[in-house]
Write an enzyme that holds these catalytic residues in place. Structure first.
Site, PDB file in Angstrom:
ATOM      1  CB  SER A   8     -60.992 -54.715  65.529  1.00 33.65           C
ATOM      2  OG  SER A   8     -62.037 -54.131  66.289  1.00 33.65           O
ATOM      3  CG  MET A  70     -62.667 -48.884  74.814  1.00 30.95           C
ATOM      4  SD  MET A  70     -62.863 -48.630  73.055  1.00 30.95           S
ATOM      5  CE  MET A  70     -63.332 -50.282  72.576  1.00 30.95           C
ATOM      6  N   GLY A 146     -63.266 -45.321  70.606  1.00 25.90           N
ATOM      7  CA  GLY A 146     -64.683 -45.040  70.390  1.00 25.90           C
ATOM      8  C   GLY A 146     -65.147 -45.341  68.974  1.00 25.90           C
ATOM      9  N   GLY A 148     -63.943 -46.925  64.866  1.00 28.03           N
ATOM     10  CA  GLY A 148     -62.993 -47.494  63.928  1.00 28.03           C
ATOM     11  C   GLY A 148     -62.695 -46.490  62.817  1.00 28.03           C
ATOM     12  N   GLY A 149     -61.712 -46.817  62.006  1.00 25.95           N
ATOM     13  CA  GLY A 149     -61.458 -46.039  60.797  1.00 25.95           C
ATOM     14  C   GLY A 149     -60.721 -44.727  60.997  1.00 25.95           C
ATOM     15  N   GLY A 176     -55.857 -49.328  66.708  1.00 25.68           N
ATOM     16  CA  GLY A 176     -56.350 -48.084  66.133  1.00 25.68           C
ATOM     17  C   GLY A 176     -55.491 -47.605  64.977  1.00 25.68           C
ATOM     18  N   GLY A 177     -56.074 -47.559  63.786  1.00 19.85           N
ATOM     19  CA  GLY A 177     -55.349 -47.070  62.613  1.00 19.85           C
ATOM     20  C   GLY A 177     -54.227 -47.986  62.172  1.00 19.85           C
ATOM     21  N   GLY A 197     -58.923 -53.296  62.450  1.00 24.96           N
ATOM     22  CA  GLY A 197     -60.331 -53.433  62.111  1.00 24.96           C
ATOM     23  C   GLY A 197     -60.584 -53.142  60.656  1.00 24.96           C
ATOM     24  CB  SER A 198     -61.119 -49.979  58.738  1.00 23.56           C
ATOM     25  OG  SER A 198     -60.868 -49.269  59.872  1.00 23.56           O
TER      26      SER A 198
HETATM   27  C1  DX5 Z   1     -61.399 -48.191  68.685  1.00 23.64           C
HETATM   28  C2  DX5 Z   1     -61.347 -49.666  68.911  1.00 23.64           C
HETATM   29  C3  DX5 Z   1     -60.582 -50.409  67.895  1.00 23.64           C
HETATM   30  C4  DX5 Z   1     -61.157 -50.311  66.503  1.00 23.64           C
HETATM   31  C5  DX5 Z   1     -59.980 -50.170  65.587  1.00 23.64           C
HETATM   32  O1  DX5 Z   1     -62.013 -47.585  69.774  1.00 23.64           O
HETATM   33  O2  DX5 Z   1     -60.756 -49.953  70.184  1.00 23.64           O
HETATM   34  O3  DX5 Z   1     -60.399 -51.766  68.248  1.00 23.64           O
HETATM   35  O4  DX5 Z   1     -61.896 -51.437  66.100  1.00 23.64           O
HETATM   36  O5  DX5 Z   1     -60.449 -49.887  64.328  1.00 23.64           O
HETATM   37  P1  DX5 Z   1     -59.483 -49.509  63.124  1.00 23.64           P
HETATM   38  O6  DX5 Z   1     -58.517 -50.637  62.954  1.00 23.64           O
HETATM   39  O7  DX5 Z   1     -60.429 -49.331  62.014  1.00 23.64           O
HETATM   40  O8  DX5 Z   1     -58.776 -48.224  63.527  1.00 23.64           O
HETATM   41 ZN    ZN Z   2     -60.208 -52.065  70.593  1.00 25.35          ZN
END
Ligand code: DX5
Ligand code: ZN
Length: 227
Positions: A8, A70, A146, A148-149, A176-177, A197-198
């Site tokens: 992400s 979103m 909303g 990341g992390g 997410g996570g 993402g993270s």
């Molecule tokens: C959160 C986003 C995710 C975000 C995930 O609202 O929809 O796509 O980038 O981030 P991580 O992997 O860090 O939870």
């Molecule tokens: Zn997303």
């Protein structure tokens, strides 16, 4: 079932955006996940159609641009994200009282985009059931959207299982996570597509992390659900 891994972009180093897109593309990932936030559906703002166009320009053929809207008004912007080069456009079923879900799905399909329907952690899974026949994928949020992390919300796992039991061939994505451990939990519950993402962008060797996540998710999914 094909396992898909998608970094992400929200967690990328924004000062080196082009290089980060190229790093994700070269990692062996199946696609790049692009989070679009409107400051209304979620209390944050992120990227715009111009960012989608940059991603589409830099991603090689065969690497999917997976755009996650979103937004309270996804129907007003979905077309622009398709024009910008998104292969898949996802929007949230929480807006179903004000947005005609089937009409927007049809519009995206007419533009040859794949369609994803997303649900937040607190949204009952039954909300998705009537639409399983018209989506290419269902996105189960495993954090409150909303930011990341955040930490993975394991209470979402039974919802993934309930969708997989009803739709054996549907792509089910978690977002997410997601890390090396939580991805396996989601795969056991029936998910086959993983946004991270993270976790992935923090890896000095993203390719190794993608390969490891793919192998462990393939094994977990096959153990739980057969091939
Ligand atoms: C959160 C986003 C995710 C975000 C995930 O609202 O929809 O796509 O980038 O981030 P991580 O992997 O860090 O939870
Ligand atoms: Zn997303």
């Amino acid at each position: 079932m094909k396992i898909r891994i998608l970094p992400s972009l929200l967690a990328a180093d924004l000062g080196r955006l082009g290089e980060e897109i190229a790093r994700a593309a070269a990692s062996g990932a199946d696609g790049l996940h692009l989070d679009i936030m409107d400051g209304h559906f979620v209390p944050n703002l992120s990227f715009a159609p111009a960012t989608a166009a940059l991603c589409a320009k830099l991603l090689p053929e065969g690497i999917e641009l997976n755009t996650h809207l979103m937004m309270t008004n996804p129907h007003k912007y979905a077309g622009r994200f398709v024009e910008a080069g998104s292969d898949t456009v996802q929007f949230h079923l929480e807006v179903r009282d004000t947005v005609n879900v089937r009409a927007l799905v049809a519009e995206l399909e007419a533009h040859k985009a794949r369609v994803g329907l997303a649900i937040n952690p607190e949204t009952p899974v039954e909300v998705a059931f009537p639409y399983l026949d018209c989506a290419d994928e269902v996105l189960c949020m495993t954090v409150h959207p909303g930011y990341g992390g955040q930490a993975f919300i394991a209470e979402v796992l039974p919802k993934i299982r309930a969708i997989r039991e009803r739709a054996p061939a549907l792509d089910i994505m978690v977002d997410g996570g997601v890390n090396g451990e939580t991805a396996v939990l989601a795969a056991e519950a029936g998910a086959n597509a993983f946004v991270a993402g993270s976790y992935l962008f923090a890896q000095p060797d993203m390719a190794a992390a993608v390969a490891e996540m793919r192998a462990s998710c393939e094994a977990a999914f096959a153990r739980a659900w057969g091939k």
